[in-house]
Design a protein around this motif. Structure first.
Motif, PDB file in Angstrom:
ATOM      1  N   LEU A   1       0.576  -1.401  -0.212  1.00 26.36           N
ATOM      2  CA  LEU A   1       0.289  -0.001   0.474  1.00 26.36           C
ATOM      3  C   LEU A   1       1.113   0.894   0.261  1.00 26.36           C
ATOM      4  O   LEU A   1       0.910   2.342  -0.793  1.00 26.36           O
ATOM      5  CB  LEU A   1      -0.966   0.047   1.112  1.00 26.36           C
ATOM      6  CG  LEU A   1      -2.154  -0.874   1.000  1.00 26.36           C
ATOM      7  CD1 LEU A   1      -2.914  -0.617   2.545  1.00 26.36           C
ATOM      8  CD2 LEU A   1      -2.659  -0.060  -0.028  1.00 26.36           C
ATOM      9  N   ASP A   2       1.779   1.014   0.801  1.00 23.03           N
ATOM     10  CA  ASP A   2       3.011   2.566   0.890  1.00 23.03           C
ATOM     11  C   ASP A   2       3.258   2.585  -0.637  1.00 23.03           C
ATOM     12  O   ASP A   2       3.310   3.802  -1.093  1.00 23.03           O
ATOM     13  CB  ASP A   2       3.780   2.114   1.683  1.00 23.03           C
ATOM     14  CG  ASP A   2       5.125   3.047   2.391  1.00 23.03           C
ATOM     15  OD1 ASP A   2       3.622   4.371   2.029  1.00 23.03           O
ATOM     16  OD2 ASP A   2       5.445   2.947   3.118  1.00 23.03           O
ATOM     17  N   VAL A   3       4.081   1.906  -1.402  1.00 17.34           N
ATOM     18  CA  VAL A   3       4.178   1.669  -2.643  1.00 17.34           C
ATOM     19  C   VAL A   3       3.255   2.013  -3.208  1.00 17.34           C
ATOM     20  O   VAL A   3       3.435   3.542  -4.309  1.00 17.34           O
ATOM     21  CB  VAL A   3       4.630   0.369  -3.384  1.00 17.34           C
ATOM     22  CG1 VAL A   3       5.243   0.098  -4.711  1.00 17.34           C
ATOM     23  CG2 VAL A   3       6.269  -0.552  -2.573  1.00 17.34           C
ATOM     24  N   ILE A   4       2.089   2.361  -3.947  1.00 14.75           N
ATOM     25  CA  ILE A   4       0.809   2.408  -4.259  1.00 14.75           C
ATOM     26  C   ILE A   4       0.481   3.743  -3.889  1.00 14.75           C
ATOM     27  O   ILE A   4       0.830   4.717  -4.764  1.00 14.75           O
ATOM     28  CB  ILE A   4      -0.591   2.086  -4.280  1.00 14.75           C
ATOM     29  CG1 ILE A   4      -0.463   0.029  -4.152  1.00 14.75           C
ATOM     30  CG2 ILE A   4      -0.977   2.557  -4.540  1.00 14.75           C
ATOM     31  CD1 ILE A   4      -0.182   0.300  -5.761  1.00 14.75           C
ATOM     32  N   TRP A   5       0.743   4.317  -2.218  1.00 18.86           N
ATOM     33  CA  TRP A   5       1.183   5.772  -2.070  1.00 18.86           C
ATOM     34  C   TRP A   5       2.407   6.150  -2.877  1.00 18.86           C
ATOM     35  O   TRP A   5       1.925   7.698  -2.901  1.00 18.86           O
ATOM     36  CB  TRP A   5       0.806   5.686  -0.697  1.00 18.86           C
ATOM     37  CG  TRP A   5       0.481   7.062  -0.373  1.00 18.86           C
ATOM     38  CD1 TRP A   5       1.484   8.208   0.298  1.00 18.86           C
ATOM     39  CD2 TRP A   5      -0.508   7.865  -0.367  1.00 18.86           C
ATOM     40  NE1 TRP A   5       0.940   9.417   0.611  1.00 18.86           N
ATOM     41  CE2 TRP A   5      -0.012   9.269  -0.099  1.00 18.86           C
ATOM     42  CE3 TRP A   5      -2.064   7.529  -0.505  1.00 18.86           C
ATOM     43  CZ2 TRP A   5      -1.294  10.368   0.002  1.00 18.86           C
ATOM     44  CZ3 TRP A   5      -2.605   8.352  -0.329  1.00 18.86           C
ATOM     45  CH2 TRP A   5      -2.373   9.823  -0.178  1.00 18.86           C
ATOM     46  N   ILE A   6       3.028   6.634  -3.226  1.00 20.79           N
ATOM     47  CA  ILE A   6       4.203   6.859  -3.858  1.00 20.79           C
ATOM     48  C   ILE A   6       3.331   7.132  -5.469  1.00 20.79           C
ATOM     49  O   ILE A   6       3.773   8.379  -5.448  1.00 20.79           O
ATOM     50  CB  ILE A   6       5.943   5.883  -3.941  1.00 20.79           C
ATOM     51  CG1 ILE A   6       5.950   5.451  -2.713  1.00 20.79           C
ATOM     52  CG2 ILE A   6       6.302   6.334  -5.241  1.00 20.79           C
ATOM     53  CD1 ILE A   6       7.183   4.565  -2.823  1.00 20.79           C
ATOM     54  N   GLY A   7       2.843   6.377  -5.791  1.00 18.62           N
ATOM     55  CA  GLY A   7       2.251   6.107  -7.211  1.00 18.62           C
ATOM     56  C   GLY A   7       1.444   7.883  -6.889  1.00 18.62           C
ATOM     57  O   GLY A   7       0.555   8.179  -7.427  1.00 18.62           O
ATOM     58  N   VAL A   8       0.143   7.674  -5.920  1.00 17.67           N
ATOM     59  CA  VAL A   8      -0.911   8.331  -5.879  1.00 17.67           C
ATOM     60  C   VAL A   8      -0.236   9.677  -5.700  1.00 17.67           C
ATOM     61  O   VAL A   8      -0.786  11.184  -6.611  1.00 17.67           O
ATOM     62  CB  VAL A   8      -0.936   8.458  -4.746  1.00 17.67           C
ATOM     63  CG1 VAL A   8      -2.668   9.331  -4.000  1.00 17.67           C
ATOM     64  CG2 VAL A   8      -2.789   6.789  -5.132  1.00 17.67           C
ATOM     65  N   PHE A   9       1.092  10.269  -5.509  1.00 22.10           N
ATOM     66  CA  PHE A   9       1.287  11.452  -4.583  1.00 22.10           C
ATOM     67  C   PHE A   9       1.893  12.359  -5.636  1.00 22.10           C
ATOM     68  O   PHE A   9       2.175  13.255  -5.610  1.00 22.10           O
ATOM     69  CB  PHE A   9       1.460  11.553  -2.744  1.00 22.10           C
ATOM     70  CG  PHE A   9       2.990  10.821  -2.681  1.00 22.10           C
ATOM     71  CD1 PHE A   9       4.399  12.149  -3.921  1.00 22.10           C
ATOM     72  CD2 PHE A   9       4.146   9.953  -1.556  1.00 22.10           C
ATOM     73  CE1 PHE A   9       5.760  11.200  -3.254  1.00 22.10           C
ATOM     74  CE2 PHE A   9       5.054   9.197  -1.682  1.00 22.10           C
ATOM     75  CZ  PHE A   9       5.979  10.015  -2.668  1.00 22.10           C
ATOM     76  N   THR A  10       2.681  11.381  -6.870  1.00 18.04           N
ATOM     77  CA  THR A  10       3.301  11.609  -6.686  1.00 18.04           C
ATOM     78  C   THR A  10       2.272  11.876  -8.629  1.00 18.04           C
ATOM     79  O   THR A  10       2.740  13.151  -9.121  1.00 18.04           O
ATOM     80  CB  THR A  10       4.383  10.244  -7.696  1.00 18.04           C
ATOM     81  OG1 THR A  10       5.025  10.354  -7.022  1.00 18.04           O
ATOM     82  CG2 THR A  10       5.307  11.903  -8.811  1.00 18.04           C
ATOM     83  N   PHE A  11       2.204  11.097  -8.671  1.00 17.84           N
ATOM     84  CA  PHE A  11       0.916  11.474 -10.561  1.00 17.84           C
ATOM     85  C   PHE A  11      -0.074  11.881 -10.067  1.00 17.84           C
ATOM     86  O   PHE A  11      -0.639  12.847 -10.294  1.00 17.84           O
ATOM     87  CB  PHE A  11       0.672   9.979 -10.999  1.00 17.84           C
ATOM     88  CG  PHE A  11       1.582   9.130 -11.357  1.00 17.84           C
ATOM     89  CD1 PHE A  11       2.392  10.229 -12.391  1.00 17.84           C
ATOM     90  CD2 PHE A  11       1.715   8.246 -10.772  1.00 17.84           C
ATOM     91  CE1 PHE A  11       3.153   9.604 -13.331  1.00 17.84           C
ATOM     92  CE2 PHE A  11       3.511   7.574 -11.290  1.00 17.84           C
ATOM     93  CZ  PHE A  11       3.875   8.256 -12.379  1.00 17.84           C
ATOM     94  N   VAL A  12      -1.458  12.220  -8.340  1.00 15.47           N
ATOM     95  CA  VAL A  12      -2.085  13.074  -8.357  1.00 15.47           C
ATOM     96  C   VAL A  12      -1.741  13.757  -7.947  1.00 15.47           C
ATOM     97  O   VAL A  12      -2.582  14.941  -8.380  1.00 15.47           O
ATOM     98  CB  VAL A  12      -2.735  11.947  -7.364  1.00 15.47           C
ATOM     99  CG1 VAL A  12      -4.666  12.432  -6.917  1.00 15.47           C
ATOM    100  CG2 VAL A  12      -3.198  11.296  -7.840  1.00 15.47           C
ATOM    101  N   TYR A  13      -1.138  13.962  -6.732  1.00 17.00           N
ATOM    102  CA  TYR A  13      -0.966  15.200  -5.762  1.00 17.00           C
ATOM    103  C   TYR A  13       0.488  16.723  -6.743  1.00 17.00           C
ATOM    104  O   TYR A  13      -0.296  17.622  -7.390  1.00 17.00           O
ATOM    105  CB  TYR A  13      -0.589  15.718  -4.611  1.00 17.00           C
ATOM    106  CG  TYR A  13      -2.312  14.819  -4.169  1.00 17.00           C
ATOM    107  CD1 TYR A  13      -2.875  15.565  -3.485  1.00 17.00           C
ATOM    108  CD2 TYR A  13      -2.055  13.024  -3.399  1.00 17.00           C
ATOM    109  CE1 TYR A  13      -4.211  15.135  -2.729  1.00 17.00           C
ATOM    110  CE2 TYR A  13      -3.461  13.052  -2.873  1.00 17.00           C
ATOM    111  CZ  TYR A  13      -4.040  13.757  -2.813  1.00 17.00           C
ATOM    112  OH  TYR A  13      -5.104  13.096  -2.056  1.00 17.00           O
TER     113      TYR A  13
END
Lengths: 210, 127
Positions: free
Chosen positions: A192-204
């Motif tokens: 889940l932490d790995v997925i969050w890297i994608g979220v904060f990079t691509f979304v935010y």
């Protein structure tokens, strides 16, 4: 009964078929199976990221990322998830040494960081919705709430799982089955932490650059 | 490097189901690296030092890829030996599908958007 023999009348070499299953130690392939589950989860997130990538610029005259996102809040959120990752690592290390009480403490600390992450995310969602930036407002917001919400839902289920395992460890101690369960949750949590890297990079972060 | 050593040390346990759980050193190295790899892209975007959105975007994407690898190695203990290489094979297959999904969707939808409804492309222009 353990094997069926087929001998042909011509006197050729007999062929043996093993019909019964080999004895396997319990849980010997759990981590591979769980890893394949995580990979299927990864494909779900890939599809949601693709949706966000396609729809992320369709604001329908509504608010865009620059007006909506608060990077300080996201940085705080990211820190919570990162801290929970390393405290889960500490829980795994104390688990290896069979120290039940210390493991439970680290698991509790991990759970609190996870709760803090969820709390901040729910606060952010509440703030967005109260400003009128609901999922119905634009395709961008639908994709945003689906992607970030799915991740948050995963964290929620991870927390329920973590609580269940803490009860089980408290009742039965660090038996082999509990260690295996904690190992699976460890993979889930770090994933889940790995997925969050994608979220904060691509979304935010990318959203602020648009 | 330490994850590598750790994997080798635990390699002979694989036959009876024990999994490598990493070492304190591995977790601390992974944590420090991921803090740096998180802080730098946030700083790049929040301070806007690069003064160029495209360059900043590529930089933060680079940091994200490196951080994902760091998490995979130090937290998820990925290596080519665990489960006889099957985890790495599953990961490779998944990455191929992820690239097809992401690149394919973006490519196709970008061309749909640019080629089909030019006057409606930017919804913000509609009053």
């Amino acid at each position: 009964m353990s094997s069926a023999t087929m001998t042909e009348a011509s006197g050729e070499v007999p062929v043996f078929y093993e019909v019964d299953e080999h004895p396997h130690p319990e849980g010997h392939s759990t981590s591979l199976g769980f890893w394949i589950y995580l990979m299927s989860d990864c494909l779900i997130f890939a599809a949601l990221f693709a949706i966000y990538g396609v729809l992320g610029g369709s604001y329908a005259a509504g608010p865009g990322p620059r007006e909506l996102f608060d990077l300080n809040l996201v940085a705080l959120n990211t820190a919570m998830l990162l801290f929970s990752s390393i405290t889960y690592g500490f829980a795994m290390l104390t688990m290896e040494k069979d120290r039940v009480a210390v493991t439970l403490v680290w698991l509790a600390v991990t759970g609190l960081f996870g709760l803090a992450f969820l709390g901040i995310e729910l606060y952010e969602f509440h703030h967005l919705i109260s400003e009128g930036a609901t999922p119905q407002r634009s395709a961008f917001l639908s994709a945003f709430f689906t992607l970030v919400g799915t991740h948050g839902l995963h964290v929620t289920f991870g927390l329920i799982w973590l609580t269940t395992l803490m009860v089980q460890v408290a009742q039965r101690g660090l038996v082999t089955a509990n260690k295996r369960r904690l190992m699976c949750l460890s993979m889930f949590w770090h994933f889940l932490d790995v997925i969050w890297i994608g979220v904060f990079t691509f979304v935010y972060l990318m959203g602020m650059l648009r | 490097m330490s994850a590598h050593d750790m994997g080798a040390a635990h390699g002979h346990h694989d036959t009876h189901g024990a999994e490598p759980h990493g070492s304190l050193r591995g977790y601390v190295i992974g944590f420090v690296l991921s803090v740096i790899l998180t802080a730098v892209p946030f700083w790049l975007v929040m301070s806007g030092v690069l003064d160029n959105a495209t360059a900043t975007a590529f930089a933060i994407m680079g940091f994200a890829v490196v951080q994902i690898v760091v998490h995979m190695v130090f937290f998820l203990h990925m290596n080519f030996r665990s489960e006889g290489g099957w985890t790495m094979l599953a990961l490779g297959f998944t990455l191929i599908l992820v690239v097809i999904t992401l690149a394919g969707s973006l490519w196709v939808m970008y061309h749909l958007n640019t080629n089909m409804m030019p006057s409606l492309h930017d919804m913000r222009q509609i009053p």
